[in-house]
Design an enzyme around this catalytic site. Structure first.
Site, PDB file in Angstrom:
ATOM      1  N   ARG A 272       0.806  -1.037  -0.017  1.00  0.00           N
ATOM      2  CA  ARG A 272      -0.001   0.013   0.198  1.00  0.00           C
ATOM      3  C   ARG A 272       1.011   1.224  -0.031  1.00  0.00           C
ATOM      4  NH1 ARG A 272      -3.794  -0.884   5.115  1.00  0.00           N
ATOM      5  NH2 ARG A 272      -4.696   1.230   4.365  1.00  0.00           N
ATOM      6  N   HIS A 273       0.214   2.411  -0.299  1.00  0.00           N
ATOM      7  CA  HIS A 273       1.020   3.709  -0.286  1.00  0.00           C
ATOM      8  C   HIS A 273       1.392   3.910   1.287  1.00  0.00           C
ATOM      9  CE1 HIS A 273      -2.746   4.650   1.938  1.00  0.00           C
ATOM     10  NE2 HIS A 273      -3.328   4.215   1.367  1.00  0.00           N
TER      11      HIS A 273
ATOM     12  N   ASN B 196      -5.567   8.367   6.904  1.00  0.00           N
ATOM     13  CA  ASN B 196      -5.360   7.069   7.397  1.00  0.00           C
ATOM     14  C   ASN B 196      -5.393   7.573   9.048  1.00  0.00           C
ATOM     15  OD1 ASN B 196      -3.277   5.485   5.269  1.00  0.00           O
ATOM     16  ND2 ASN B 196      -5.516   5.236   5.439  1.00  0.00           N
TER      17      ASN B 196
ATOM     18  N   ARG C 194      -1.352   9.544  -2.719  1.00  0.00           N
ATOM     19  CA  ARG C 194      -0.530   9.155  -1.660  1.00  0.00           C
ATOM     20  C   ARG C 194       0.308   7.870  -2.230  1.00  0.00           C
ATOM     21  NH1 ARG C 194      -5.919   8.586  -1.214  1.00  0.00           N
ATOM     22  NH2 ARG C 194      -6.742   6.255  -0.769  1.00  0.00           N
TER      23      ARG C 194
ATOM     24  N   GLU D 107      -8.247   3.291  -5.263  1.00  0.00           N
ATOM     25  CA  GLU D 107      -8.990   2.957  -4.086  1.00  0.00           C
ATOM     26  C   GLU D 107     -10.421   2.733  -4.558  1.00  0.00           C
ATOM     27  OE1 GLU D 107      -9.102   0.736  -2.257  1.00  0.00           O
ATOM     28  OE2 GLU D 107      -8.758   1.028  -0.236  1.00  0.00           O
TER      29      GLU D 107
ATOM     30  N   HIS E  88      -3.779   0.202  -2.872  1.00  0.00           N
ATOM     31  CA  HIS E  88      -4.548   0.512  -1.568  1.00  0.00           C
ATOM     32  C   HIS E  88      -5.252  -0.608  -0.880  1.00  0.00           C
ATOM     33  CE1 HIS E  88      -4.687   4.779  -3.114  1.00  0.00           C
ATOM     34  NE2 HIS E  88      -4.577   4.391  -4.403  1.00  0.00           N
TER      35      HIS E  88
END
Lengths: 457, 494
Positions: free
Chosen positions: B281-282, B288, B331, B351, B416
């Site tokens: 993932r980023h 987040n 991101r 995402e 994502h």
């Protein structure tokens, strides 16, 4: 991050990498192979149209065209006799001229794929092309069409050869006889691509209009897509009907997007469409809609089974969903101007662009190619994208194609293109077509921005 | 004029000619539509209840089930292809199962002695093998008549006689048949094949490597004399693909429908060149940390640390010709930027679109959309956010990315949580039920390496703290549950 100037912002957004991966680093030459009347030009034009639509700049180089320009008047098949030295010289020169133009297309015009449309029936000719490509670092992919079914060949000649400039002033029978002799001139020296000797080449052989294929050494993503496309197209006669949903409640209010139901007039259109479809007497019609209420309501009235495709949903206008153009101008004047500057590439904030839409619609196009008679009930932007594919419209024109409500388009493939018949079903509806205004500057007055907005409640 | 008529092959369902049944006088009264609360699909209804109507787009529009039949000598990759194809078809939503006749044989003949079992003169052996094939076909019939759409019949099927038996079976049951033949004479490929999958076979648990290889080569010989390859002329009316030399060349004959077309495209894009796929993932993002979903925020300082560490990690892995892919969200791009290598942006890797719930915290979703929140917990795979997407939509969106991943070699995909779950489910053959709950933590890289019939997974945590974004399925998923029950499994955040 400091705020960018408006012009910088425009460049920043529009230069963003394409939403599809880069297809290939080196340009690709797609080289047709086959006797006359085997569908090479049909395939060349169709493939070029598809590749351009999905965003791969492609151009056809038809050597016959070069020959027609060099030798103004076509006399008869004797031009193509293998012992006609003068003609041979001319034909070689034409092929060379075409290759030269291919090189210019790649190096100076940002071309990515070139379809070299000629018989290319001898190993010698194909060697020349391979050497040419090797010298310049171009990839080569051969497409050979093999067919010995006399009915198909006769139909072929009828569909496209009689209309050719070569036979403009000749009678039916005369033209047919000459063309058959022409084919024979090539036959003696025809060496098909050899599965043993040519095992290192990349190619697809199409047998009998697609009942069988041989695919050898697919090198990259682009060639893989070309193979997939060629394996899905067919020549069975059929028609594709495109229509928008009936007029919706939001249409009446001049609002874009959303998921509203049909207005009373929209429902009337659905009824009229049902009558129209019935009268067309279409054999085994498939009906497709989007996942949005208005297309489904329209299809429901047809009383036939239909399939819902999410991919056919209208373009997502992101933060502008359900707004009127007046409201967009009021709340997002800069976005509104940017869209007018490049309507094809412009992406709504948190939404989509026409370019994204084309990408999303590609599986729909592929399935449309596989199918026969289909009615697609969709939306304005979606219909523009599909229409641009069938009618070979470039990205600049696509977002301004006219797709009014309550009008069904019937597309029938014919010769090298598509016949379009437009049926307005006589139910009044609002106009939802907004032309490009004269002033597209980000600093323009609201009056200039809203000049071309169609009327609404 | 000769023409391809795929529509001829479809028994059953024809479009009802409206002229036959519609009353010209009465205006067509359209059926009422209702929107299915889970998937947000508009469906016709009567008295407020949905009517049974298969109007949604299914991935493959076969009216009858399809039987895929492998053909080829032992050690030609038939089982590899069967399993991989089955995994792919299930992932894109086509219920598929493979039926390996060798497995039936192992269940019947508990102990494998030697290649002699496969000798063409071994009557007892032949009897048993025929019995196993029949049993497998019986199970195929069961499967395809109770919800299955595609069955892969994995066996050598090297004689025309055996194939005719299968064709007759299929015709009796109204199944379409598509053959997949693998032809290969490269001794290196065959040797590697045997080493990778045969030595580990239950048949050879009690032999050493050399013994096993020797026996297996003799086994192949047993089939060679009676092998009748699919013939261009004799089999011209069959639908098949012949894969020659592990994909150098393909012969494709009479593709009948959409499923077969997709199968051919898939088979033509896979390869067996060793490589690894890295998924991560980023780095941790601003949203987040606030416990908010979706949006397009940038990296937190910790997220940036991760990006740096990722760069070091990638360098230490010494990967040849690594391609790097990101989504079009800030991101993932910020994360890739730290690697200082070229990367490609894919919109399809964005995402999942949470629609009206974009940028909300779970607490806010519970407060404003308690019904939606509960429906999601009831069927997280199929649930579509209002004006958003479902995991099911995401899989369809990601299919071109999977296809290109199959074509490529070494790739790092920076994506994502929901996207990574979908990709991981494809590689690890996870079901639709498991997929939305796969653990894909921030700051952890998964290295996937194809091995034998599956995929080896190595998980590398890069040791930078990050919030937990994983929400387990709570116990209470009813729509009347309390707020407390609904929020039971929400991970902590600021």
């Amino acid at each position: 991050m400091e705020p960018l100037q408006p012009e910088q912002r425009m460049r920043h957004r529009l230069e963003s990498l394409a939403s599809v991966p880069q297809f290939c680093n080196s340009p690709t030459m797609i080289v047709m192979v086959g006797l006359p009347a085997r569908g090479k030009t049909y395939i060349s034009k169709k493939l070029t149209r598809y590749l351009n639509w999905i965003g791969v700049p492609t151009k056809v180089f038809n050597v016959g065209q070069y020959r027609r320009e060099a030798v103004k008047t076509y006399k008869n098949y004797e031009f193509f006799k293998p012992d006609n030295e003068e003609a041979m010289r001319i034909r070689k020169a034409c092929a060379a001229a075409a290759l030269k133009d291919v090189a210019i297309y790649f190096s100076k015009e940002q071309g990515q794929a070139a379809v070299f449309d000629a018989t290319n029936t001898t190993r010698e000719r194909r060697s020349i092309i391979l050497n040419f490509a090797k010298e310049r670092g171009y990839k080569v992919f051969f497409v050979e069409s093999i067919c010995e079914d006399p009915e198909i060949i006769a139909e072929n000649i009828k569909q496209v050869k009689f209309g050719s400039p070569d036979y403009a002033d000749r009678g039916y029978d005369e033209a047919l006889e000459d063309f058959v002799q022409r084919i024979d001139c090539y036959r003696a020296s025809y060496t098909p691509i050899d599965d043993e000797k040519d095992r290192i080449l990349s190619y697809i052989k199409i047998y009998d209009v697609g009942s069988r294929y041989l695919v050898n050494r697919v090198q990259d993503h682009l060639q893989s897509r070309i193979v997939y496309y060629l394996m899905n197209i067919h020549v069975t006669p059929r028609s594709i009907y495109l229509s928008r949903h009936g007029e919706s409640e939001l249409n009446l209010l001049g609002r874009i997007g959303g998921d509203s139901g049909l207005s009373p007039r929209g429902q009337k259109y659905a009824n009229a469409l049902e009558t129209f479809i019935r009268d067309q007497n279409i054999h085994e019609l498939k009906v497709w809609t989007s996942h949005m209420k208005r297309t489904i309501q329209t299809a429901e009235t047809l009383g036939m089974p239909y399939e819902q495709w999410k991919a056919l949903n209208e373009i997502d206008a992101g933060v502008c969903e359900e707004m009127t153009y007046e409201e967009i101008q009021e709340h997002h004047p800069e976005e509104f101007a940017l869209r007018d500057q490049d309507k094809y590439r412009y992406r709504y904030p948190k939404g989509e662009s026409y370019e994204d839409l084309v990408h999303r619609l590609e599986p729909v196009i592929m399935e449309l190619e596989r199918q026969e008679n289909v009615l697609v009930v969709c939306h304005q932007a979606v219909m523009r994208c599909l229409l641009a594919y069938f009618l070979d419209k470039p990205a600049g024109e696509l977002p301004y194609l006219r797709c009014p409500l309550h009008t069904a388009l019937k597309l029938t493939p014919i010769a090298y293109g598509c016949k379009v018949e437009s049926f307005f079903l006589n139910i009044e509806a609002v106009n939802t077509h907004r032309d490009r205004p004269g002033n597209v500057d980000v600093d323009r007055d609201p009056e200039d921005a809203l000049k071309t907005v169609p009327d609404h409640i | 004029m000769k023409r391809r008529s795929p529509s001829e092959q479809h028994p059953g369902k024809r479009a009802r000619a409206p002229a036959d049944t519609m009353d010209d006088q009465a205006p067509s009264k359209p059926r009422e539509l209702t929107q299915n609360p889970l998937k947000k699909i508009w469906m016709p209804c009567k008295n407020g209840l949905p009517e049974h109507h298969i109007s949604q787009r299914k991935v493959c529009m076969t009216n009858c089930p399809t039987l895929i039949v492998t053909v080829g000598l032992p050690a030609r990759g038939k089982t590899y292809i069967s399993k991989k194809l089955t995994r792919y078809l299930n992932w894109i939503g086509v219920p598929t199962r493979e039926f390996n006749v060798g497995q039936y044989r192992r269940d019947l003949v508990k102990i494998y002695k030697s290649f002699e079992f496969f000798h063409p003169a071994n009557e007892e052996g032949l009897r048993i093998r025929r019995q196993c094939a029949s049993a497998a076909l019986n199970d195929v019939q069961q499967y395809l008549t109770s919800g299955g759409q595609v069955a892969v019949f994995d066996a050598t099927n090297t004689t025309r006689e055996r194939r005719n038996t299968i064709l007759q079976f299929a015709e009796r049951n109204g199944f379409k048949v598509f053959f997949v033949e693998s032809v290969c004479e490269d001794p290196d490929v065959i040797q590697e094949n045997i080493v990778q999958v045969k030595l580990g076979s239950p048949d050879y648990t009690n032999c050493n490597s050399d013994e096993a290889v020797e026996d297996f080569m003799k086994r192949i010989k047993c089939y060679e004399n009676s092998y009748e390859t699919l013939d261009e002329v004799l089999d011209k009316d069959l639908s098949y693909i012949k894969i020659i030399d592990v994909g150098q060349r393909y012969l494709v004959n009479r593709v009948l429908d959409h499923v077969q077309s997709r199968i051919v495209y898939y088979l033509m894009n896979i390869h067996i060149t060793p490589r690894s796929i890295y998924l991560c993932r980023h780095g941790e993002s601003e949203l987040n940390v606030k416990g908010r979903i979706g949006g397009d925020s940038g990296l937190t300082p910790r997220g940036k640390e991760f990006a740096k560490k990722l760069s070091h990690f990638i360098q230490t892995q010494s990967i040849s010709d690594l391609k790097v892919w990101t989504s079009q969200m800030k991101r993932t791009i910020q994360t890739a930027e730290a690697l200082n290598v070229p990367y490609e942006q894919w919109k399809v890797l964005n995402e999942i679109d949470a629609g009206v719930c974009e940028e909300l915290m779970y607490e806010e979703i519970q407060e404003n959309y308690p019904l939606e929140f509960a429906l999601r917990d009831q069927d997280k795979y199929r649930y579509r956010y209002p004006k958003g997407e479902s995991y099911e939509d995401l899989v369809q969106r990601l299919e071109p990315a999977i296809m290109e991943l199959e074509r490529q070699e070494n790739v790092l995909v920076i994506c994502h949580q929901a996207v990574m779950r979908c990709l991981l489910a494809y590689f690890l053959d996870k079901t639709a039920e498991e997929l939305p709950y796969l653990k894909c933590s921030l700051h952890t890289v998964l290295k996937l390496t194809p091995v034998a019939y599956g995929c080896k997974v190595e998980s590398v945590c890069l040791n930078i703290e990050a919030v937990d974004t994983h929400r387990e399925k709570p116990e209470n998923v009813t729509i009347h549950r309390t707020t407390e029950d609904a929020l039971q499994t929400v991970p902590p955040h600021f």
